[in-house]
Write a protein that holds these residues in place. Structure first.
Motif, PDB file in Angstrom:
ATOM      1  N   GLU A  43       0.965  -1.136   0.025  1.00  0.00           N
ATOM      2  CA  GLU A  43       0.108  -0.029   0.030  1.00  0.00           C
ATOM      3  C   GLU A  43       1.075   1.254   0.170  1.00  0.00           C
ATOM      4  N   ARG A  44       1.956   1.147   0.739  1.00  0.00           N
ATOM      5  CA  ARG A  44       2.825   2.210   0.771  1.00  0.00           C
ATOM      6  C   ARG A  44       3.576   2.504  -0.604  1.00  0.00           C
ATOM      7  N   LEU A  45       3.965   1.445  -1.006  1.00  0.00           N
ATOM      8  CA  LEU A  45       4.765   1.759  -2.445  1.00  0.00           C
ATOM      9  C   LEU A  45       3.453   2.098  -3.432  1.00  0.00           C
ATOM     10  N   ARG A  50       1.400   6.536  -6.827  1.00  0.00           N
ATOM     11  CA  ARG A  50       0.348   7.552  -7.065  1.00  0.00           C
ATOM     12  C   ARG A  50       0.974   8.960  -6.946  1.00  0.00           C
ATOM     13  N   SER A  51       1.777   9.099  -5.985  1.00  0.00           N
ATOM     14  CA  SER A  51       2.182  10.876  -5.925  1.00  0.00           C
ATOM     15  C   SER A  51       3.252  10.702  -7.261  1.00  0.00           C
ATOM     16  N   TYR A  52       4.156   9.902  -7.537  1.00  0.00           N
ATOM     17  CA  TYR A  52       4.796   9.912  -8.647  1.00  0.00           C
ATOM     18  C   TYR A  52       4.006  10.267 -10.147  1.00  0.00           C
ATOM     19  N   VAL A  84      12.356   4.062  -7.188  1.00  0.00           N
ATOM     20  CA  VAL A  84      11.383   2.976  -6.172  1.00  0.00           C
ATOM     21  C   VAL A  84      10.240   2.541  -7.164  1.00  0.00           C
ATOM     22  N   VAL A  85       9.568   3.581  -7.948  1.00  0.00           N
ATOM     23  CA  VAL A  85       8.190   3.130  -8.764  1.00  0.00           C
ATOM     24  C   VAL A  85       8.809   2.131  -9.674  1.00  0.00           C
ATOM     25  N   ILE A 136      14.501  -2.830  -3.222  1.00  0.00           N
ATOM     26  CA  ILE A 136      13.326  -2.052  -2.679  1.00  0.00           C
ATOM     27  C   ILE A 136      13.576  -1.670  -1.243  1.00  0.00           C
ATOM     28  N   LYS A 137      14.140  -2.594  -0.484  1.00  0.00           N
ATOM     29  CA  LYS A 137      14.332  -2.304   0.673  1.00  0.00           C
ATOM     30  C   LYS A 137      15.479  -1.207   0.810  1.00  0.00           C
TER      31      LYS A 137
END
Length: 167
Positions: A43-45, A50-52, A84-85, A136-137
């Motif tokens: 969910e955080r990713l 979405r912000s990206y 990250v995206v 990702i970590k």
């Protein structure tokens, strides 16, 4: 003085271990442990994605284009989340491929060649997923505030006279 927590402090919230039973044959059955991103992390990713996308849309806004300081800030924020995206998109693509490979294994029936091909594909995808989880970590670790600052470094010759200064 503030201390920066290590990855071990973040690991429980980022990842959970799930046990996944590999499809068994008549002679052996194996169990493999797979690190998987938990639902809160996904969910955080997804929120980062979405912000990206919102920042990408904002780049087309005439008000942002007209204000060079705002444009620079939006581009900087977007570039910080881009890697990250991309890693998360690649992760979700491999998850989808893993589901397809497992279905192929189940549908193979008595065809040993097809089952072995599906098993090797599952193994390859699992390795790629673990690699992406580690990446990702690392990408989600807090950045050092001094990373964006410039630095001047001067190197002087210690010994060797004027000829050492050439190198």
């Amino acid at each position: 003085a503030t201390t920066i927590p290590t990855i071990d402090a973040f690991a429980p919230t980022f990842l959970t271990r799930i046990s996944q039973h590999a499809p068994s044959t008549s002679s052996t059955s194996s169990t493999c442990l797979l690190m998987a991103l938990d639902s809160s992390m996904k969910e955080r990713l997804d929120g980062i994605r979405r912000s990206y996308l919102a920042l990408t849309e904002r780049l087309a806004d005439p008000d942002v284009i007209g204000n060079s300081n705002l444009l620079m800030q939006v581009m900087k924020d977007r570039s910080q989340s881009e890697e990250v995206v991309q890693a998360f998109d690649e992760y979700t693509q491999f998850e989808t491929e893993l589901v397809g490979a497992k279905e192929l294994f189940q549908e193979a029936g008595d065809d040993n060649e097809m089952r072995e091909m599906a098993r090797s594909e599952i193994k390859d995808i699992d390795a790629k997923l673990e690699e992406l989880e580690e990446r990702i970590k690392i990408l989600l670790l807090p950045k050092d505030p001094n990373d964006d600052r410039n630095c001047m470094l001067e190197i002087r010759a210690g010994t060797g006279g004027s000829e050492a200064n050439i190198f």
